[in-house]
Design an enzyme around this catalytic site. Structure first.
Site, PDB file in Angstrom:
ATOM      1  N   MET A  38       0.855  -1.192   0.000  1.00  0.00           N
ATOM      2  CA  MET A  38       0.000   0.000   0.000  1.00  0.00           C
ATOM      3  C   MET A  38       0.885   1.234   0.000  1.00  0.00           C
ATOM      4  O   MET A  38       1.908   1.281   0.686  1.00  0.00           O
ATOM      5  CB  MET A  38      -0.889   0.002   1.240  1.00  0.00           C
ATOM      6  CG  MET A  38      -1.700   1.271   1.422  1.00  0.00           C
ATOM      7  SD  MET A  38      -2.773   1.652   0.018  1.00  0.00           S
ATOM      8  CE  MET A  38      -3.885   0.264   0.081  1.00  0.00           C
ATOM      9  N   CYS A  39       0.470   2.209  -0.749  1.00  0.00           N
ATOM     10  CA  CYS A  39       1.189   3.480  -0.788  1.00  0.00           C
ATOM     11  C   CYS A  39       0.166   4.608  -0.854  1.00  0.00           C
ATOM     12  O   CYS A  39      -1.025   4.381  -1.068  1.00  0.00           O
ATOM     13  CB  CYS A  39       2.099   3.563  -2.010  1.00  0.00           C
ATOM     14  SG  CYS A  39       3.328   2.244  -2.112  1.00  0.00           S
ATOM     15  N   GLY A  40       0.657   5.795  -0.662  1.00  0.00           N
ATOM     16  CA  GLY A  40      -0.161   6.978  -0.873  1.00  0.00           C
ATOM     17  C   GLY A  40       0.509   7.847  -1.908  1.00  0.00           C
ATOM     18  O   GLY A  40       1.743   7.979  -1.923  1.00  0.00           O
ATOM     19  N   SER A  45       4.151   8.032  -0.291  1.00  0.00           N
ATOM     20  CA  SER A  45       4.446   7.282   0.928  1.00  0.00           C
ATOM     21  C   SER A  45       4.368   5.796   0.605  1.00  0.00           C
ATOM     22  O   SER A  45       3.620   5.375  -0.293  1.00  0.00           O
ATOM     23  CB  SER A  45       3.457   7.635   2.041  1.00  0.00           C
ATOM     24  OG  SER A  45       2.134   7.248   1.703  1.00  0.00           O
TER      25      SER A  45
END
Length: 520
Positions: free
Chosen positions: A1-3, A75
């Site tokens: 997961m990333c932002g 992120s």
């Protein structure tokens, strides 16, 4: 997961800069220092970027390039080796941001590097590259040569992504929150490849990854093909689960449990059983965490232990523990006191924006607490509950089963033609109805959620090949749970929405509230 966040503005004067933040760094002041003078205390820096950072706690970076008039903030929650920082410069031409997981068979290691290699091999075929990606993802690709920005979500929309395009300024973000002084953001549609021309500041939304799914109207009233269909669905769904296990890096799969959002009902129990089957076959000693949430509800006077989903989860977890004795299965009982609910409520309302109904909140806040995973497990030696916090950072969800197999009560009295139309609408609208909201509130806890029922091959098989007559009250899934997974009483459990099972809906004595009412 990333932002991911991309911010293009010809007038901003971003300058050339790269700031990197390791896990635990306080980034607010350094982000503030990196912004152009006219954007100090801007909502993107002090509101959106902290929300993006929560999604990827292992690393984040802020990059700006003056000649591109663009700033990127990324992120990362690291799940695949080698560790790859973002945003990623691909040669001299592209800057890539990628959020999600890919399951293409040819991927050996990191999926972001896989996309980068494709961009190097096929620099003039971005649309073709995106169409070949299989998985759960959102992305931005800045093409310096063509002066274009590509962005979007996978064909189902399993990762959240929103954008705002006004007066030549483009902002793209995984999560935005509700900013009163900011322009309205739109959720990206599933499967649309958005292309923003920097020179003309125009946005093209005409290209899609694939056409919409259409549910077949074929019938089999005598159930002649039932057993064959059950076995084919089992094999397709089992493969989708295995992909989502195997793509977790061994470092995590050995040291960190797999977690499941768990009500105790049919859909999530099917996933638990499939996961346990694969782990047993591979002889892997891995802990499974079943995350069950329940609320103190002052309107009903019920405590978390009284919630229907808590009672069912205890029964189902016990059954699964007996069914798979070689797998360590922890039922994590997540109790939410009313005071804690009130404290977190504004944050969840902010996260799920632009969704803003009572029903959206009751679902979103249940997922937020469940994925946070702070609760209790039963110590069999002491015969009492002891505090426990989720260790798994990869979560599995049973979302999609109701849309594919006719699980909602409102489907029961529909004609065949009506059911075909409704199920087609449900699966094609799931990106807006559920996924964008759910991804925002779950990922805020620094975890990644995976959806085996929404694997593209599972959807294609379920919509194109399963007769509509097998989709009354999830007949096909219940039969598979009985015949192929031996789930006993769980296969017969009726559908219960999470907001009612966990008692997160209608928390106060205001009896006039409906799920469709806007929040006040």
């Amino acid at each position: 997961m990333c932002g991911i966040l991309l911010w293009f503005d010809k007038k901003a004067g971003f300058g050339d800069r790269l700031e990197e933040f390791n896990e635990g760094d306080v980034l607010e002041q350094r982000v503030e220092d990196a912004l152009p003078m006219t954007y100090k205390s801007h909502y993107i820096g002090n509101r959106i970027i902290p929300l993006i950072a929560n999604r990827g706690p292992n690393y984040s970076s802020l990059r700006s390039i003056q000649s591109c008039n663009t700033m990127w903030f990324s992120s990362i929650l690291s799940l695949r080796q080698p560790f790859t920082t973002q945003s990623m410069c691909v040669g001299d031409r592209f800057i890539l941001q990628f959020n999600g997981e890919l399951y293409n068979e040819e991927i050996q290691f990191n999926d972001t590097q896989y996309i980068a290699s494709k961009l190097m091999e096929q620099p003039n075929d971005i649309y073709g590259i995106i169409r070949e990606l299989e998985g759960e993802f959102a992305y931005t690709i800045f093409d310096k040569q063509e002066q274009c920005i590509y962005f979007g979500r996978d064909s189902i929309g399993k990762r959240s992504l929103s954008y705002q395009c006004e007066d030549g300024i483009l902002t793209i973000a995984s999560v935005t929150g509700h900013n009163i002084d900011a322009p309205e953001y739109e959720n990206c549609l599933a499967g649309v490849i958005y292309m923003f021309d920097i020179l003309t500041t125009t946005l093209d939304t005409t290209t899609t990854i694939q056409s919409q799914f259409t549910v077949t109207s074929k019938e089999d009233p005598e159930q002649l093909s039932l057993n064959t269909t059950i076995n084919e669905l089992y094999e397709t769904l089992s493969l989708a689960v295995n992909k989502r296990i195997e793509s977790i890096h061994p470092k995590h799969i050995e040291n960190s449990p797999i977690a499941i959002l768990f009500s105790g009902g049919l859909d999530c129990s099917v996933l638990v059983a499939l996961i346990c089957q694969h782990l047993t076959q591979k002889n892997k000693q891995i802990v499974i965490e079943l995350l069950n949430v329940a609320f103190e509800n002052p309107r009903t006077g019920l405590q978390p232990c009284d919630a229907p989903d808590r009672k069912l989860a205890i029964q189902s977890a016990t059954f699964l523990q007996e069914l798979f004795p070689t797998i360590t299965i922890h039922l994590v009982e997540i109790d939410v006191p009313y005071d804690t609910y009130l404290e977190v409520r504004p944050h969840v309302i902010d996260l799920m924006y632009p969704k803003q109904t009572e029903m959206d909140l009751s679902i979103a806040i249940a997922f937020h607490f469940a994925s946070g995973g702070v609760g209790f497990i039963k110590d069999k030696t002491l015969n009492e509950r002891i505090p426990y916090t989720r260790h798994g950072i990869v979560l599995f969800s049973g979302l999609g089963a109701d849309e594919l197999y006719g699980g909602y009560h409102k489907f029961n009295n529909k004609s065949t033609d009506e059911l075909v139309i409704e199920l087609t609408r449900q699966i094609n609208n799931i990106h807006d109805r559920n996924l964008n909201r759910d991804d925002k509130v779950i990922a805020d806890n620094g975890v990644e959620v995976r959806y085996p029922f929404l694997d593209v091959n599972v959807i294609k098989y379920s919509t194109e090949s399963i007769p509509i007559t097998f989709k009354t009250n999830k007949l096909i899934l219940r039969e598979m749970a009985t015949q192929n997974l031996s789930l006993g009483f769980i296969a017969l459990e009726p559908k219960r929405a999470i907001q009612f099972g966990s008692k997160s809906a209608k928390m106060t004595k205001d009896g006039n509230k409906n799920g469709t009412d806007l929040l006040k």
